[in-house]
Design a protein around this motif. Structure first.
Motif, PDB file in Angstrom:
ATOM      1  N   GLN A 218     -28.504  -8.389  61.394  1.00 50.91           N
ATOM      2  CA  GLN A 218     -28.012  -9.634  61.976  1.00 50.91           C
ATOM      3  C   GLN A 218     -26.820 -10.152  61.182  1.00 50.91           C
ATOM      4  O   GLN A 218     -25.843 -10.648  61.761  1.00 50.91           O
TER       5      GLN A 218
ATOM      6  N   SER B 238     -31.059  -6.254  71.554  1.00 51.64           N
ATOM      7  CA  SER B 238     -29.956  -7.109  71.136  1.00 51.64           C
ATOM      8  C   SER B 238     -29.772  -8.236  72.137  1.00 51.64           C
ATOM      9  O   SER B 238     -30.179  -8.121  73.303  1.00 51.64           O
TER      10      SER B 238
ATOM     11  N   ALA C   8     -31.872 -15.301  57.818  1.00 53.09           N
ATOM     12  CA  ALA C   8     -32.045 -13.959  58.359  1.00 53.09           C
ATOM     13  C   ALA C   8     -32.630 -13.018  57.324  1.00 53.09           C
ATOM     14  O   ALA C   8     -33.397 -12.112  57.660  1.00 53.09           O
TER      15      ALA C   8
ATOM     16  N   VAL D 283     -30.108 -18.048  61.433  1.00 47.17           N
ATOM     17  CA  VAL D 283     -30.171 -17.939  62.887  1.00 47.17           C
ATOM     18  C   VAL D 283     -30.876 -19.168  63.455  1.00 47.17           C
ATOM     19  O   VAL D 283     -31.891 -19.634  62.919  1.00 47.17           O
TER      20      VAL D 283
END
Length: 401
Positions: free
Chosen positions: A158, A323, A44, A60
């Motif tokens: 994140q 989001s 991230a 991620v």
């Protein structure tokens, strides 16, 4: 192992070794694409940081082209079925039943304006009690304890989403204090830790790291009397990072977690990305008893971190202000998870002395897997008892913490 794929721009974190046992995991681009089993993932936060700075340890899950996979159906809408482990699964895996009410602080860099709203979506999805500013459960401050929030940064946002969700998963009855440092310098992050301690946290979770050069000035901040300070060990394999190497920190390594038909119902192996190693800077704490490392050894304990067995998170997708449901791995999962367990049982020891004194008795010993090359020693290879990538094992309730 981490593999290269034709047609994809990939940068890899090489294993770095200083002296006999490795000192600092080297830089990795945030656009690097890695693979764990059949699962692709990317960092991230950019790992290409300047001396005196840290990067976050969140990874991620993506598709093979590097696009973030949002929910099980590739849909970022709040009502999709999330992928990754749920709070109930994680609490079952680590036998967590505590209902503490203390404050878990999350210290990270940069701003995240949607933190409270995204947390509300995560908690509502899994039936966890609301945690809001209005009911006194959630509080967000800058590194000095005020409301001059720093500029936004998607990768660090994140990271923050991942950490507040994992703290919620382990201790839904705890309060959450989100401390946003002005930037990712060790100085600003250390200021955030000091603020978290001053504002009454019983656990302070830190999921970031960098080189040990220049870190001595900040080591003492990660040793807070009566506060459990958890720090992720890194996600670039064998090689020490600070602040996990700070003697007063509880250094948290990472595992690959699978539900199965074993007696426990779960099996764990060392994640090959988990950081470990022997410090070149900090003296060995009196509670550590391993023989090959004359300085501070990491990790002390571990929890799930492999993106291939990742966790569900609701947070920024990197598409504007949107989001959605994402799946995350990295030792950024493990540090707040272990921190949440400390808080769930109202345990707030200084440093990892209790873990070492217990010698893993009653915990889940992780006995296979490796995170690099160290002559097949425990420094990078999991085995019975203590090893670098997984410490003394993973939690089983409050036993041995």
């Amino acid at each position: 192992m981490k593999h290269k794929f034709p047609g994809i721009a990939i940068g890899f974190a090489a294993l770095a070794f200083g002296g006999a046992f490795g000192t600092t995991a080297q830089a990795q681009s945030a656009t690097a694409l890695e693979r764990s089993g059949n699962v692709f993932h990317k960092a991230a936060c950019s790992h290409a940081v300047a001396p005196g700075e840290a990067y976050c340890h969140a990874h991620v899950v993506t598709d093979s082209a590097g696009n973030e996979k949002e929910g099980k159906n590739g849909n970022a809408a709040p009502n999709v079925t999330p992928g990754g482990f749920s709070p109930a699964s994680l609490r079952t895996a680590y036998k967590v039943t505590g209902t503490g009410t203390g404050t878990i602080a999350i210290v990270d860099a940069y701003g995240y304006s949607n933190a409270e709203a995204d947390l509300a979506t995560y908690r509502a999805q899994y039936g966890l009690p609301a945690c809001t500013t209005a009911n006194g459960c959630f509080r967000k401050v800058d590194q000095n304890g005020g409301t001059s929030y720093p500029r936004a940064n998607t990768g660090w946002a994140q990271e923050q989403a991942l950490e507040v969700d994992m703290a919620s998963a382990m201790c839904p009855t705890c309060k959450i204090l989100l401390v946003q440092s002005s930037s990712a310098t060790l100085a600003n992050l250390a200021a955030g830790v000091s603020t978290a301690a001053r504002l009454g946290a019983i656990v302070i979770s830190n999921s970031y790291g960098g080189g040990e050069a220049g870190s001595s000035a900040y080591s003492a901040v990660y040793s807070q009397p009566g506060i459990a300070v958890t720090v992720s060990s890194g996600d670039s394999g064998y090689g020490v990072q600070f602040p996990a190497s700070a003697p007063g920190a509880i250094a948290v390594g990472g595992t690959h977690l699978v539900q199965d038909t074993s007696t426990r119902g779960w099996t764990e192996t060392a994640w090959n990305g988990a950081g470990s190693g022997c410090s070149a800077t900090f003296p060995k704490p009196g509670f550590q008893t391993d023989g090959l490392c004359a300085f501070r050894m990491e990790a002390d304990i571990s929890a799930v971190a492999d993106p291939a067995t990742g966790v569900a998170v609701y947070g920024p997708t990197g598409t504007g202000s949107k989001s959605g449901w994402l799946v995350f791995g990295g030792t950024s999962v493990a540090a707040p998870l272990v921190g949440g367990i400390y808080a769930a049982y109202n345990l707030h020891p200084q440093a990892a002395a209790g873990i070492w004194a217990n010698h893993g008795v009653g915990q889940n010993d992780v006995t296979s897997g490796t995170n690099g090359t160290c002559g097949s020693t425990y420094l990078c290879t999991a085995g019975v008892g203590y090893d670098g990538p997984t410490g003394w094992g993973t939690p089983s309730g409050a036993t041995g913490l």
